[in-house]
Write a protein that holds these residues in place. Structure first.
Motif, short mmCIF file in Angstrom:
data_model
loop_
_atom_site.label_atom_id
_atom_site.label_comp_id
_atom_site.label_asym_id
_atom_site.label_seq_id
_atom_site.Cartn_x
_atom_site.Cartn_y
_atom_site.Cartn_z
N ASN A 70 0.82 -1.22 0.00
CA ASN A 70 0.00 0.00 0.00
C ASN A 70 0.85 1.26 0.00
N GLY A 71 1.93 1.24 -0.76
CA GLY A 71 2.79 2.40 -0.90
C GLY A 71 3.79 2.60 0.22
N GLU A 72 3.75 1.77 1.24
CA GLU A 72 4.66 1.88 2.38
C GLU A 72 5.64 0.71 2.36
N PRO A 73 6.87 0.94 2.86
CA PRO A 73 7.81 -0.18 2.93
C PRO A 73 7.28 -1.31 3.81
N ARG A 74 7.39 -2.52 3.33
CA ARG A 74 6.90 -3.67 4.10
C ARG A 74 8.10 -4.31 4.78
N VAL A 75 8.34 -3.89 6.00
CA VAL A 75 9.51 -4.36 6.74
C VAL A 75 9.15 -5.40 7.81
N ASN A 76 7.87 -5.68 7.99
CA ASN A 76 7.48 -6.66 9.01
C ASN A 76 7.54 -8.09 8.49
N LYS A 77 7.82 -8.29 7.21
CA LYS A 77 7.99 -9.63 6.64
C LYS A 77 9.30 -9.65 5.86
N PRO A 78 9.98 -10.79 5.85
CA PRO A 78 11.24 -10.87 5.10
C PRO A 78 10.99 -10.73 3.60
N PRO A 79 11.90 -10.09 2.90
CA PRO A 79 11.69 -9.84 1.47
C PRO A 79 11.94 -11.04 0.56
N LEU A 80 12.39 -12.16 1.09
CA LEU A 80 12.74 -13.30 0.25
C LEU A 80 11.57 -13.77 -0.61
N ALA A 81 10.37 -13.82 -0.08
CA ALA A 81 9.21 -14.25 -0.86
C ALA A 81 8.97 -13.32 -2.05
N VAL A 82 9.10 -12.03 -1.82
CA VAL A 82 8.93 -11.06 -2.90
C VAL A 82 10.03 -11.25 -3.94
N TRP A 83 11.25 -11.47 -3.50
CA TRP A 83 12.35 -11.65 -4.44
C TRP A 83 12.16 -12.91 -5.29
N ILE A 84 11.67 -13.97 -4.68
CA ILE A 84 11.41 -15.21 -5.44
C ILE A 84 10.30 -14.97 -6.46
N ASP A 85 9.26 -14.25 -6.06
CA ASP A 85 8.19 -13.94 -7.00
C ASP A 85 8.69 -13.06 -8.14
N LEU A 86 9.50 -12.07 -7.82
CA LEU A 86 10.06 -11.20 -8.86
C LEU A 86 10.92 -12.01 -9.83
N LEU A 87 11.67 -12.95 -9.30
CA LEU A 87 12.47 -13.83 -10.15
C LEU A 87 11.57 -14.70 -11.03
N ALA A 88 10.47 -15.19 -10.47
CA ALA A 88 9.54 -16.02 -11.24
C ALA A 88 8.84 -15.21 -12.34
N TRP A 89 8.71 -13.93 -12.14
CA TRP A 89 8.03 -13.08 -13.12
C TRP A 89 8.98 -12.46 -14.14
N THR A 90 10.22 -12.88 -14.13
CA THR A 90 11.19 -12.37 -15.09
C THR A 90 10.71 -12.67 -16.51
N GLY A 91 10.78 -11.67 -17.35
CA GLY A 91 10.37 -11.83 -18.75
C GLY A 91 8.90 -11.56 -19.00
N VAL A 92 8.13 -11.29 -17.96
CA VAL A 92 6.71 -11.00 -18.13
C VAL A 92 6.53 -9.48 -18.19
N ASP A 93 5.73 -9.04 -19.13
CA ASP A 93 5.47 -7.61 -19.29
C ASP A 93 4.36 -7.19 -18.32
N PRO A 94 4.65 -6.26 -17.41
CA PRO A 94 3.61 -5.83 -16.45
C PRO A 94 2.35 -5.27 -17.12
N ALA A 95 2.50 -4.67 -18.28
CA ALA A 95 1.34 -4.08 -18.96
C ALA A 95 0.42 -5.15 -19.56
N ARG A 96 0.97 -6.32 -19.86
CA ARG A 96 0.19 -7.36 -20.53
C ARG A 96 -0.07 -8.60 -19.67
N SER A 97 0.45 -8.63 -18.48
CA SER A 97 0.32 -9.83 -17.65
C SER A 97 -1.07 -9.93 -17.05
N THR A 98 -1.46 -11.16 -16.76
CA THR A 98 -2.73 -11.40 -16.08
C THR A 98 -2.43 -11.91 -14.67
N VAL A 99 -3.40 -11.81 -13.83
CA VAL A 99 -3.26 -12.30 -12.46
C VAL A 99 -3.01 -13.81 -12.48
#
Length: 184
Positions: A70-99
């Motif tokens: 929600n626009g604020e830094p999320r420091v109460n959870k470790p960032p590893l899950a986000v980093w793994i998701d970002l790695l999994a989304w490599t090569g996907v265009d944010p403008a054309r991706s679906t949920v």
């Protein structure tokens, strides 16, 4: 007995057990991952935080360092899950991706980490005992309902389960006796 029908030693025995393990564990682990049925709140929060951080990357290439919620830094959870998701989304265009596409890729990454845990358990127990015991333990873990339920979620708990289990496997490997090299 024909030579080609004979057992080809410990490596062949290990390879057969590993193949059996993969054939029994991978199908239920990977089946139906594409359904966007996010009903577990921690999976939804992890994916929303990753998606928000992913969108921020267009304006700030260092946004991956500190995930946001929600626009604020999320420091109460470790960032590893986000980093793994970002790695999994490599090569996907944010403008054309679906949920559905993002959920599927994140869940595949979680399932592969869980499979790595099953393989780590197999190898660790096979080293400490034998391949039959290792394969049995890994198949029991990899086909249990609770493991499959958790391993298919792109959530913090899934990554924690996989990495803490792999840490235990690494600890057992580090403490296992080794053959001493002979005199030089």
């Amino acid at each position: 007995m024909r030579e080609d029908a004979q057992d080809n030693g410990p490596r062949g025995h290990l390879a057969r057990r590993l193949f059996l393990l993969l054939m029994l564990v991978l199908p239920p682990l990977l089946a139906g991952l594409g359904r966007s049925d996010c009903v577990f709140h921690m999976e939804v929060r992890a994916l929303q935080s990753a998606q928000e951080t992913w969108y921020r990357l267009a304006d700030d290439p260092r946004a991956w360092l500190i995930p946001s919620w929600n626009g604020e830094p999320r420091v109460n959870k470790p960032p590893l899950a986000v980093w793994i998701d970002l790695l999994a989304w490599t090569g996907v265009d944010p403008a054309r991706s679906t949920v559905d596409q993002l959920v599927y890729r994140a869940r595949v990454a979680a399932a592969l980490l869980a499979m790595l845990l099953v393989l780590g358990l197999f190898i660790t127990i096979a080293r400490c005992s034998d391949t039959t015991v290792g394969a049995t333990a890994a198949i029991m873990l990899g086909t249990s309902v609770l493991f499959l339920r958790q391993a298919r979620l792109a959530s913090y708990d899934t990554y924690f389960m996989a990495f803490s289990g792999l840490a235990v496997c690494a600890g057992v490997w580090a403490l296992a006796p080794r053959e001493r090299p002979g005199p030089r």
